[in-house]
Design a protein around this motif. Structure first.
Motif, short mmCIF file in Angstrom:
data_model
loop_
_atom_site.label_atom_id
_atom_site.label_comp_id
_atom_site.label_asym_id
_atom_site.label_seq_id
_atom_site.Cartn_x
_atom_site.Cartn_y
_atom_site.Cartn_z
N HIS A 72 0.84 -1.20 0.00
CA HIS A 72 0.00 0.00 0.00
C HIS A 72 0.88 1.26 0.00
CE1 HIS A 72 -2.73 3.15 1.50
NE2 HIS A 72 -3.60 2.51 0.73
N TYR B 40 0.97 3.68 1.84
CA TYR B 40 1.38 4.20 3.16
C TYR B 40 2.52 3.40 3.79
CZ TYR B 40 -3.16 6.74 3.47
OH TYR B 40 -4.24 7.56 3.28
N ASP C 30 -3.23 2.10 -4.23
CA ASP C 30 -4.27 2.34 -3.24
C ASP C 30 -5.12 1.07 -3.10
OD1 ASP C 30 -6.15 2.32 -5.33
OD2 ASP C 30 -6.52 4.47 -5.29
N SER C 31 -6.13 1.11 -2.25
CA SER C 31 -6.90 -0.10 -1.96
C SER C 31 -7.56 -0.68 -3.21
CB SER C 31 -8.00 0.20 -0.95
OG SER C 31 -7.47 0.82 0.16
N MET D 184 -6.80 -5.53 3.95
CA MET D 184 -6.34 -5.50 2.55
C MET D 184 -5.84 -6.89 2.16
SD MET D 184 -4.31 -1.89 2.43
CE MET D 184 -5.20 -0.36 2.63
N TYR E 175 -17.33 0.38 3.24
CA TYR E 175 -16.01 0.83 2.79
C TYR E 175 -15.13 -0.42 2.84
CZ TYR E 175 -11.89 4.01 2.93
OH TYR E 175 -10.72 4.69 2.67
N ASN F 245 -12.36 -0.73 3.94
CA ASN F 245 -11.73 -0.79 5.27
C ASN F 245 -12.73 -1.39 6.26
OD1 ASN F 245 -10.26 1.12 3.69
ND2 ASN F 245 -9.39 2.01 5.54
N SER G 132 -12.17 4.41 -1.50
CA SER G 132 -12.21 5.87 -1.67
C SER G 132 -11.97 6.23 -3.13
CB SER G 132 -11.19 6.55 -0.76
OG SER G 132 -9.92 5.99 -0.98
N HIS H 239 -6.42 9.95 10.31
CA HIS H 239 -6.94 11.09 9.55
C HIS H 239 -7.63 12.14 10.42
CE1 HIS H 239 -5.83 8.56 6.17
NE2 HIS H 239 -5.75 9.70 5.51
N HIS I 188 -7.50 13.26 2.25
CA HIS I 188 -8.19 12.00 1.99
C HIS I 188 -9.65 12.15 2.42
CE1 HIS I 188 -8.97 7.66 2.08
NE2 HIS I 188 -7.93 7.57 1.28
N GLU J 64 -11.29 10.38 4.17
CA GLU J 64 -11.46 9.96 5.56
C GLU J 64 -11.33 11.13 6.53
OE1 GLU J 64 -8.76 6.75 6.43
OE2 GLU J 64 -9.58 5.51 4.84
N SER K 223 -8.50 9.69 -3.07
CA SER K 223 -7.87 8.45 -2.60
C SER K 223 -6.36 8.62 -2.77
CB SER K 223 -8.34 7.27 -3.45
OG SER K 223 -7.81 7.39 -4.76
N THR K 224 -5.58 7.72 -2.19
CA THR K 224 -4.12 7.88 -2.33
C THR K 224 -3.71 7.70 -3.80
OG1 THR K 224 -3.67 5.55 -1.79
CG2 THR K 224 -3.68 7.13 0.04
N MET L 18 0.33 0.62 9.39
CA MET L 18 0.92 0.58 8.05
C MET L 18 2.44 0.48 8.12
SD MET L 18 -0.98 0.63 5.34
CE MET L 18 -2.69 0.87 4.87
P1 13P Z 1 -6.74 4.43 -0.23
O1 13P Z 1 -7.63 3.38 -0.78
O2 13P Z 1 -7.08 5.80 -0.70
O3 13P Z 1 -5.31 4.10 -0.47
O4 13P Z 1 -6.96 4.51 1.35
C1 13P Z 1 -6.72 3.44 2.20
C2 13P Z 1 -6.66 3.84 3.59
O5 13P Z 1 -6.57 3.04 4.49
C3 13P Z 1 -6.72 5.24 3.89
O6 13P Z 1 -6.54 5.42 5.25
#
Ligand code: 13P
Ligand code: SF4
Length: 312
Positions: A34, A36, A50-51, A74, A122, A124, A139, A185, A208, A210, A224-225, A273
């Motif tokens: 990821h 992060y 990203d996710s 993930m 989500y 997550n 996201s 966040h 973000h 979030e 999103s990232t 992370m």
């Molecule tokens: P993204 O899908 O934007 O990478 O976000 C994942 C996440 O955990 C943000 O905190």
């Protein structure tokens, strides 16, 4: 640190990277990370994203083994999408506090109170929660996915109140929001954005979804990232302010050496992370640990919610 000590740690790191590369070949493994995660983990990964990008990539993997560098939900998503493959997570304690803010039982209770509503999670979220949902979003695709529902469709959105509120606002709809949030966040404030703007006048501010509403309102874009990486590539701005977990700065700087990126909050770190290190990544491949397992009945139901999202 003396030159000798620096040299010693450099050699240790190089040896670990070489070991990871050799083990990857031996195990026929692919490493997904990821945005992060630690910079050195991103650098050794086959794919960083990203996710949504990681979930998509997980469906295209030909290797026998996926080592997932990120947080548990993930890796669980990758395992759900690849029932025939071995999915490893270097540190199984890398959870997501937001994902743990709702359980399957709590969601079942909420659904019972809202017959006829669609349950949306989500990404997550735990596999158990995904298994209770009609569809999943990230996201990166939430607006597109949520736009497919009729405007009068009742929606239960879990667990992130902020992403849910953001999308409801964009589409002019009202959702029942679970009060979950991301502790990392929460660290961005509208005041931090104002201070960052004062230090870098004219620089666009990315946050973000979030982040809380007043923070999103104070920023220029909620992305999103993966969206942030795309924005950085395509923008003419020479300086960009980034209001998310600071691990993403490694990738932004690496991909855009001609631009400057500044964190809105310097110490904005998701501890989970950062749990993947070169050492536990090498150990995961060496000892084929820690295997991510999702009971098939849960995985089958969760797979439907993820597949519905990937189809859109
Ligand atoms: P993204 O899908 O934007 O990478 O976000 C994942 C996440 O955990 C943000 O905190
Ligand atoms: Fe979960 Fe927040 Fe960490 Fe993302 S940054 S993994 S939402 S705790």
């Amino acid at each position: 640190m003396s030159h000798g000590t620096r040299r010693f740690w450099y050699n240790v790191r190089m040896t670990t990277i070489e070991e990871i590369r050799a083990l990857k070949k031996e195990r026929n493994a692919v490493i997904l990370a990821h945005n992060y995660t630690r910079g050195e983990v991103q650098d050794v990964a086959d794919f960083t994203g990203d996710s949504l990008e990681l979930a998509r990539r997980a469906t295209e993997v030909e290797a026998d083994v996926i080592v997932f560098c990120g947080v548990y939900f993930m890796a669980e998503t990758a395992a759900i999408l690849n029932p025939g493959k071995t999915v490893l997570i270097p540190d199984p304690s890398a959870g997501c506090p937001m994902a743990d803010m709702i359980t399957g039982a709590q969601l079942r209770e909420l659904k019972a109170k809202h017959p006829g509503a669609k349950a949306v999670c989500y990404v997550n979220s735990t596999a158990e929660v995904k298994a209770e949902c009609d569809i999943c979003v990230t996201s990166g695709n939430a607006e597109k996915v949520m736009a497919t529902f009729a405007p009068d469709q009742e929606i239960l959105f879990v667990p992130d109140q902020h992403l849910g509120g953001h999308i409801a606002g964009l589409l002019g709809r009202t959702y029942t929001l679970w009060p979950g949030y991301c502790p990392t966040h929460q660290m961005v404030t509208a005041k931090a954005i104002a201070d960052a703007r004062a230090a870098h006048p004219g620089a666009p501010v990315l946050v973000h979804p979030e982040c809380a509403k007043d923070v999103r309102d104070a920023a220029d874009h909620a992305l999103s990232t993966g969206g942030m990486c795309k924005f950085a590539r395509e923008s003419d701005a020479r300086e960009i302010l980034v209001g998310t977990e600071t691990g993403i700065l490694h990738r932004l700087r690496k991909e855009n050496p001609d631009k400057s990126f500044y964190p809105v909050v310097e110490r904005m770190v998701c501890p989970n992370m950062k749990k993947t290190t070169l050492e536990n990544l090498a150990a995961a491949l060496r000892d084929m640990k820690h295997v991510v397992k999702v009971p098939e009945e849960v995985a089958a139901a969760a797979r439907k919610a993820i597949a519905a999202m990937l189809e859109i």
